[in-house]
Design a protein around this motif. Structure first.
Motif, PDB file in Angstrom:
ATOM      1  N   VAL A 136       0.905  -0.832  -0.425  1.00 53.21           N
ATOM      2  CA  VAL A 136      -0.223  -0.186   0.454  1.00 53.21           C
ATOM      3  C   VAL A 136       0.797   0.955   0.165  1.00 53.21           C
ATOM      4  CG1 VAL A 136      -2.058   0.953   1.009  1.00 53.21           C
ATOM      5  CG2 VAL A 136      -1.897  -1.336   1.108  1.00 53.21           C
ATOM      6  N   LEU A 137       0.770   2.332  -0.816  1.00 47.40           N
ATOM      7  CA  LEU A 137       1.262   3.707  -0.526  1.00 47.40           C
ATOM      8  C   LEU A 137      -0.063   4.436  -0.796  1.00 47.40           C
ATOM      9  CD1 LEU A 137       3.347   5.548  -1.184  1.00 47.40           C
ATOM     10  CD2 LEU A 137       2.939   5.309  -3.919  1.00 47.40           C
ATOM     11  N   MET A 138      -0.216   5.271   0.249  1.00 53.64           N
ATOM     12  CA  MET A 138      -0.731   6.405   0.593  1.00 53.64           C
ATOM     13  C   MET A 138       0.199   7.415   0.373  1.00 53.64           C
ATOM     14  SD  MET A 138      -3.889   7.265   3.158  1.00 53.64           S
ATOM     15  CE  MET A 138      -3.196   8.571   4.599  1.00 53.64           C
ATOM     16  N   VAL A 139      -0.570   8.637  -0.454  1.00 54.12           N
ATOM     17  CA  VAL A 139       0.131   9.797  -0.354  1.00 54.12           C
ATOM     18  C   VAL A 139      -0.679  11.143  -0.067  1.00 54.12           C
ATOM     19  CG1 VAL A 139       1.548  11.751  -2.287  1.00 54.12           C
ATOM     20  CG2 VAL A 139       1.727   9.022  -2.717  1.00 54.12           C
ATOM     21  N   SER A 140      -0.011  12.154   1.142  1.00 55.91           N
ATOM     22  CA  SER A 140      -1.245  12.654   1.785  1.00 55.91           C
ATOM     23  C   SER A 140      -0.019  14.156   1.199  1.00 55.91           C
ATOM     24  CB  SER A 140      -0.895  12.980   2.512  1.00 55.91           C
ATOM     25  OG  SER A 140       0.002  12.482   2.934  1.00 55.91           O
ATOM     26  N   ALA A 141       0.484  14.150   0.208  1.00 57.20           N
ATOM     27  CA  ALA A 141       1.374  15.756   0.135  1.00 57.20           C
ATOM     28  C   ALA A 141       0.512  16.558  -0.629  1.00 57.20           C
ATOM     29  CB  ALA A 141       2.262  15.201  -1.701  1.00 57.20           C
ATOM     30  N   ASP A 142       1.040  18.250   0.517  1.00 56.80           N
ATOM     31  CA  ASP A 142       0.417  19.119   0.139  1.00 56.80           C
ATOM     32  C   ASP A 142       0.962  20.263  -0.435  1.00 56.80           C
ATOM     33  OD1 ASP A 142      -2.750  20.592  -0.714  1.00 56.80           O
ATOM     34  OD2 ASP A 142      -2.953  20.498   1.748  1.00 56.80           O
ATOM     35  N   GLY A 143       0.789  20.859  -1.649  1.00 57.20           N
ATOM     36  CA  GLY A 143       1.955  22.255  -1.806  1.00 57.20           C
ATOM     37  C   GLY A 143       3.768  21.748  -2.105  1.00 57.20           C
ATOM     38  N   PRO A 144       4.718  22.650  -3.027  1.00 54.68           N
ATOM     39  CA  PRO A 144       5.173  22.379  -3.826  1.00 54.68           C
ATOM     40  C   PRO A 144       6.077  21.262  -3.059  1.00 54.68           C
ATOM     41  CG  PRO A 144       4.423  23.922  -4.202  1.00 54.68           C
ATOM     42  CD  PRO A 144       3.688  24.058  -2.721  1.00 54.68           C
TER      43      PRO A 144
END
Length: 306
Positions: A223-231
């Motif tokens: 499982v990969l969960m991505v929560s990147a928010d912003g540069p």
């Protein structure tokens, strides 16, 4: 593979029948027991593969894209009938992970003829009262949104490069949401994110390995969960993909996937997910509409492949 009973489940929109017949004859010989089933828009291969299995075929060769391969695999799961693949789609994701030759019908058939049979895991995902098999990965977020944003005309002309063109629009169209997750039956936890991929194998087009720990026959889903928010967080995420789980891992070898604050990696046998916001969902590269909840499980060693 001598004196095998062979079934061919082929998508007529992907390859001309005379070309395929010539290749099959050239690789297996005219004396081999071969039966043919043609897919339809209503049935991408499940019914045909089921019929081939019941007919006692030793191997069923799926000729088409990821949808055809997934449909055939679903019907062969749990049996002694082997799956062969002649990749004729855009993604060809399972074929890539099994190192089946692409863009060469004869070479792919030779791999079926000469390759050693092996068992691999299969994933199953349940939502809206139905359960579907997947051989590669399922998920929501950028991956699924990218499928929605991909121009079909460009896809037919440029192949997988069309997905790259769609990436920018997918990034713009993906939003953070609240997610409730239960891993292997444990108590649910609340997280926030915008992308989740659950995979049986990790390589996609262009040799990009989104799930670096995923192994086809380890009895686990990654499982990969991505929560990147912003540069800054996106920069951290891409650094993780390219360096930590890419270049550095390639040369160092043996390390587990590196998680960051904005990109988490875990391995599971089962996973239950609830979403606060309905999101577009994909199965093995096919966009399936929006979901608000789903359950995933691994079926270890369910599929025999050649």
């Amino acid at each position: 593979m001598t004196h095998a009973r062979i079934g061919i489940v082929w998508n007529p929109s992907k390859v001309e029948q005379d070309v395929l017949q010539d290749a099959v004859s050239g690789v297996f010989g005219d004396e081999q027991d071969v039966r043919w089933w043609e897919t339809t828009p209503e049935d991408p291969g499940r019914g045909m593969a089921k019929e081939a299995r019941e007919d006692g075929r030793d191997v069923v060769i799926a000729v088409g894209g990821d949808g055809t391969v997934r449909a055939v695999a679903e019907s062969l799961a749990g049996s002694e009938t082997a799956l062969g693949i002649v990749p004729q789609g855009t993604g060809n994701l399972l074929a890539r992970n099994l190192e089946v030759p692409l863009n060469n019908v004869r070479a792919a058939l030779e791999r079926v003829r000469d390759g050693e049979p092996r068992r691999i895991d299969l994933g199953w995902v349940s939502y809206d009262g139905a359960e579907h098999a997947f051989a590669v990965m399922v998920g929501f977020g950028i991956d699924a949104q990218m499928l929605v944003e991909t121009d079909d005309d460009l896809k037919s002309k440029a192949g997988w490069l069309a997905y790259v063109e769609a990436m920018g629009r997918a990034l713009a169209g993906t939003e953070m949401t609240d997610i409730t997750v239960s891993v292997d039956g444990e108590n649910p936890i609340a997280v926030r994110g915008h992308t989740m991929l659950i995979g049986n194998c990790g390589m996609v087009q262009g040799g990009i390995r989104l799930l670096p720990d995923a192994v086809l026959d380890d009895g686990k889903l990654d499982v990969l969960m991505v929560s990147a928010d912003g540069p800054l967080q996106w920069l951290d995420t891409f650094r993780s993909f390219v360096w930590d789980n890419g270049i550095r891992r390639f040369f160092a070898g043996g390390d587990e996937a590196v998680s960051t604050e904005s990109a988490q990696h875990i391995a599971v046998e089962t996973l239950s997910v609830e979403l606060e916001t309905p999101l577009v969902f994909e199965i093995d590269g096919e966009e399936m509409g929006e979901v608000t909840s789903f359950d995933v499980r691994v079926d270890a060693g369910a599929l025999l492949v050649r």
